[in-house]
Design a protein around this motif. Structure first.
Motif, PDB file in Angstrom:
ATOM      1  N   ARG A  84       0.832  -1.203   0.000  1.00  0.00           N
ATOM      2  CA  ARG A  84       0.000   0.000   0.000  1.00  0.00           C
ATOM      3  C   ARG A  84       0.868   1.256   0.000  1.00  0.00           C
ATOM      4  NH1 ARG A  84      -5.342   0.367   1.666  1.00  0.00           N
ATOM      5  NH2 ARG A  84      -5.166  -1.673   2.674  1.00  0.00           N
ATOM      6  N   ILE A  85       1.907   1.254   0.818  1.00  0.00           N
ATOM      7  CA  ILE A  85       2.824   2.396   0.886  1.00  0.00           C
ATOM      8  C   ILE A  85       3.486   2.637  -0.468  1.00  0.00           C
ATOM      9  CG2 ILE A  85       4.998   3.196   1.896  1.00  0.00           C
ATOM     10  CD1 ILE A  85       4.163   1.581   4.440  1.00  0.00           C
ATOM     11  N   ASP A  86       3.958   1.574  -1.090  1.00  0.00           N
ATOM     12  CA  ASP A  86       4.627   1.704  -2.389  1.00  0.00           C
ATOM     13  C   ASP A  86       3.652   2.201  -3.457  1.00  0.00           C
ATOM     14  OD1 ASP A  86       6.894   0.742  -1.155  1.00  0.00           O
ATOM     15  OD2 ASP A  86       6.645  -1.313  -1.895  1.00  0.00           O
ATOM     16  N   ARG A  87       2.447   1.674  -3.431  1.00  0.00           N
ATOM     17  CA  ARG A  87       1.448   2.056  -4.442  1.00  0.00           C
ATOM     18  C   ARG A  87       1.073   3.533  -4.332  1.00  0.00           C
ATOM     19  NH1 ARG A  87      -2.011  -1.489  -3.080  1.00  0.00           N
ATOM     20  NH2 ARG A  87      -3.462  -0.191  -1.892  1.00  0.00           N
ATOM     21  N   GLU A  88       0.984   4.021  -3.102  1.00  0.00           N
ATOM     22  CA  GLU A  88       0.565   5.399  -2.870  1.00  0.00           C
ATOM     23  C   GLU A  88       1.727   6.387  -2.814  1.00  0.00           C
ATOM     24  OE1 GLU A  88      -2.491   6.266  -2.942  1.00  0.00           O
ATOM     25  OE2 GLU A  88      -3.388   4.254  -2.931  1.00  0.00           O
ATOM     26  N   GLY A  89       2.954   5.892  -2.810  1.00  0.00           N
ATOM     27  CA  GLY A  89       4.116   6.777  -2.760  1.00  0.00           C
ATOM     28  C   GLY A  89       4.333   7.421  -1.406  1.00  0.00           C
ATOM     29  N   TRP A  90       4.074   6.688  -0.336  1.00  0.00           N
ATOM     30  CA  TRP A  90       4.194   7.229   1.024  1.00  0.00           C
ATOM     31  C   TRP A  90       5.534   6.889   1.681  1.00  0.00           C
ATOM     32  CZ3 TRP A  90      -1.085   4.691   2.460  1.00  0.00           C
ATOM     33  CH2 TRP A  90      -2.142   5.469   1.967  1.00  0.00           C
ATOM     34  N   GLY A  91       6.493   6.434   0.923  1.00  0.00           N
ATOM     35  CA  GLY A  91       7.716   5.904   1.502  1.00  0.00           C
ATOM     36  C   GLY A  91       8.459   6.849   2.413  1.00  0.00           C
TER      37      GLY A  91
END
Length: 227
Positions: A84-91
């Protein structure tokens, strides 16, 4: 407990679709985050973060400089959360920590806080626990350790379940079945720990959703208590 852990982890891939999130449990998350009202730039601990369903609303609430530390003991759940983090760019705004909540150490959380916010005391500004403490057998220890990761005067919110009442009591068998399937204790009422440990001068706010099946409680706690 081992059997519960296997069941919890095995369902990670389908958790979002099969957990009743959209029809029932999202309402509790929304109520809890609204009550918690984290401030701009806050670092929020998401205790028992699962697949990361709280991440988007928490990041929206804390603004561009806010961040989240997700804590869970299941590698399968954290794998879904990382996707989910990778998909949304929240890294650059979310850190994940794999540990049992009953074994959580402040010194494990502190580097994540520093990484997100920069040098400081390494303690978080707020804590959110949604439907997680009722699954933990050693919930008193988990609660104590989570509080130790917070700065003094931090806000905490517990969202969890109890049997519905009133008109909604007709759905009580379904609620109990859902809790049993997920390994939750429907009569644990873990928000009582927050009510007990709230700072004396802090108002304790509570809302209920879905006929009282979902309860959200928020208050200010001392935080930073030594282990």
């Amino acid at each position: 407990m081992a059997a519960l852990m296997r069941r919890y982890s095995a369902g990670a891939r389908w958790y979002d679709a099969l957990s009743g999130e959209r029809l029932v449990y999202r309402a509790g998350r929304q109520a809890g985050i609204s009550l918690l009202a984290p401030g701009s730039g806050d670092v929020v601990i998401d205790l028992g973060c699962g697949t990361g369903l709280n991440f988007a609303p928490l990041l929206a609430a804390t603004g561009p400089s806010g961040s989240v530390i997700g804590i869970d003991r299941s590698p399968e759940m954290l794998d879904m959360a990382q996707r989910r983090i990778d998909r949304e760019g929240w890294g650059d705004r979310v850190r994940l920590i794999r540990t049992d909540a009953a074994e959580l150490q402040p010194e494990t959380v502190a580097p994540a806080v520093a990484d997100l916010r920069g040098p400081g005391d390494g303690r978080a500004d707020a804590l959110l626990a949604t439907y997680s403490l009722s699954v933990i057998a050693e919930r008193e220890e988990a609660w104590r350790r989570a509080r130790a990761c917070l700065r003094p005067g931090a806000r905490a919110c517990v969202v969890d379940m109890q049997p519905p009442h009133g008109f909604w009591s007709v759905l009580s068998p379904l609620a109990r079945l859902a809790c049993a399937t997920g390994g939750a204790d429907i009569v644990a009422r873990p928000w009582r720990m927050l009510e007990r440990d709230a700072v004396d001068s802090s108002p304790v706010r509570r809302v209920e959703r879905k006929g009282g099946h979902l309860v959200a409680v928020v208050a200010t706690v001392d935080g930073g208590s030594p282990l």
